[in-house]
Design a protein around this motif. Structure first.
Motif, PDB file in Angstrom:
ATOM      1  N   LEU A   1     -44.381   1.351  37.187  1.00 53.10           N
ATOM      2  CA  LEU A   1     -45.503   1.498  36.254  1.00 53.10           C
ATOM      3  C   LEU A   1     -45.009   1.670  34.825  1.00 53.10           C
ATOM      4  O   LEU A   1     -45.588   1.104  33.880  1.00 53.10           O
TER       5      LEU A   1
ATOM      6  N   LEU B   1     -46.128  -0.844  31.976  1.00 51.63           N
ATOM      7  CA  LEU B   1     -47.164  -0.305  31.089  1.00 51.63           C
ATOM      8  C   LEU B   1     -46.620   0.378  29.851  1.00 51.63           C
ATOM      9  O   LEU B   1     -47.347   0.509  28.865  1.00 51.63           O
TER      10      LEU B   1
ATOM     11  N   TYR C   1     -47.809   8.416  33.731  1.00 51.77           N
ATOM     12  CA  TYR C   1     -46.897   7.831  34.711  1.00 51.77           C
ATOM     13  C   TYR C   1     -45.434   8.103  34.348  1.00 51.77           C
ATOM     14  O   TYR C   1     -44.587   8.193  35.229  1.00 51.77           O
TER      15      TYR C   1
ATOM     16  N   THR D   1     -42.446   3.989  42.308  1.00 54.75           N
ATOM     17  CA  THR D   1     -43.770   3.656  41.764  1.00 54.75           C
ATOM     18  C   THR D   1     -43.865   4.023  40.294  1.00 54.75           C
ATOM     19  O   THR D   1     -44.360   3.238  39.472  1.00 54.75           O
TER      20      THR D   1
END
Length: 399
Positions: free
Chosen positions: A143, A147, A278, A139
């Motif tokens: 991300l 991003l 993140y 995950t």
């Protein structure tokens, strides 16, 4: 039936009495101390809020002495400080309480506990931690690619920086999962409140925080009630002719200590870098996955041979032996708890997170009364647990 309904009514009143003052107190402190972090209850739309102080830039604020501190992680990007789609901090705190509570109760559910006894073979608990760590790594990397692909170069140096944090959290969580074999969720939550005093000590030494005499009195009360709870539980087992679960208690205390050290290091590490959350979380999760694998293959089988997935005589189906839908729920709540808890490291102090966990303690403890035979038979445990919960609430009031 009437007694069960009466217990539920009493528990509901108790939970409201604990949660409402906690949330109101947090809102008042938040509004007075950090006006640029205030949010309004506007559903899924543009919501106005005061702009950060003039000395703030890129979510960093300058103290009068010149040191920089990070403002809210949920703050709007530069140029749109007065409008944006964002999550109220109180809502984030409530979500954290809900996930923390759900994780504890789902773990009891996955243990197949009933009113009388535990039924069926249990899954190897460490495997759930490995799967959760793997999902978190994937995950975080996804991300990061979508991003902040331009900042991935900072990932590998951060892995080294966050490894002590990951090591503490992973070892602590493994010890907690080992203790699940001995205790139910309510007991684990109460003993876990010992962390409030240890967090305060660690924050004083490592983060140079200062607490008032009233705060130390409240912390001392919580610590004393936690110790009384452990003592009363041990005396109850002795009266029944059973041995005290020293192995389980040592695992719980190890989890508390590792959690406190990890939380203190994590708060300092997360707030010392301007890298997006993140990417920081991905760096921590890589260390968490490596440590969880080491615990799965080398450490846990040494203490509990029944969880050795390499031994087909005890785990015929290997890694996923005895997994069912309950186990996947455990993984899901562990995943949510990891991301939300680390997000709160950027938004709240360790003590505020401890107070939020106190609210979770109240919910878990009263919910577990519905299936916990020892606490139903010994009301003294419940009264002492209320002392722990109220002590935590008083701490939030004097803070």
């Amino acid at each position: 039936m009437w007694l069960s309904r009466k217990r539920l009514r009493v528990a509901s009143v108790g939970l409201v009495a604990v949660l409402v003052p906690l949330l109101l107190r947090f809102r008042d402190v938040n509004a007075a101390a950090m006006p640029w972090r205030q949010t309004h209850n506007v559903p899924l739309g543009l919501s106005a809020r005061p702009a950060p102080p003039a000395a703030c830039k890129n979510s960093l604020c300058t103290r009068p002495g010149g040191n920089q501190i990070r403002t809210s992680l949920l703050a709007a990007p530069p140029g749109v400080a007065n409008a944006g789609l964002h999550v109220p901090r109180v809502a984030l705190l409530v979500l954290f309480i809900a996930v923390d509570t759900g994780q504890a109760l789902v773990m009891d559910w996955a243990e197949k506990r009933s009113w009388m006894e535990r039924a069926g073979r249990q899954y190897s608990r460490q495997t759930a931690l490995v799967v959760e760590s793997g999902l978190s790594v994937v995950t975080g990397l996804v991300l990061s690619l979508f991003l902040g692909a331009d900042k991935l170069s900072a990932l590998w140096p951060l892995c080294i920086k966050f490894f002590p944090v990951a090591l503490c959290f992973a070892v602590g969580l493994s010890l907690k999962m080992m203790a699940v074999n001995h205790f139910q969720a309510g007991t684990i939550k109460i003993v876990g409140q010992l962390r409030l005093g240890l967090v305060a000590l660690a924050s004083t030494i490592i983060l140079s925080r200062r607490y008032s005499p009233q705060q130390w009195m409240a912390i001392s009360a919580v610590t004393v009630f936690c110790m009384l709870f452990v003592q009363a539980k041990g005396q109850g087992r002795k009266r029944e002719g059973k041995d005290v679960k020293w192995a389980g208690l040592s695992q719980l205390l190890g989890w508390v200590c590792m959690n406190v050290v990890g939380g203190t290091l994590a708060e300092k590490t997360y707030k010392s870098s301007d890298v997006p959350y993140y990417i920081q979380k991905s760096a921590q999760d890589m260390g968490h996955l490596a440590t969880s694998l080491m615990m799965l293959f080398l450490v846990v089988p040494h203490f509990n041979p029944g969880e050795d997935i390499r031994n087909p005589s005890v785990r015929p189906d290997g890694f996923f032996d005895s997994w069912d839908v309950r186990t996947w729920f455990v993984v899901g709540f562990l995943f949510l708890d990891a991301w939300i808890s680390n997000l709160l490291l950027k938004e709240f102090s360790g003590v505020t997170r401890g107070v939020a966990k106190a609210a979770g303690v109240a919910i878990v403890y009263f919910a577990s009364l519905l299936y916990s035979k020892d606490r139903r038979a010994n009301p003294k445990l419940t009264w002492i647990a209320m002392g722990v919960i109220l002590g935590s609430m008083i701490f939030s009031i004097v803070s």
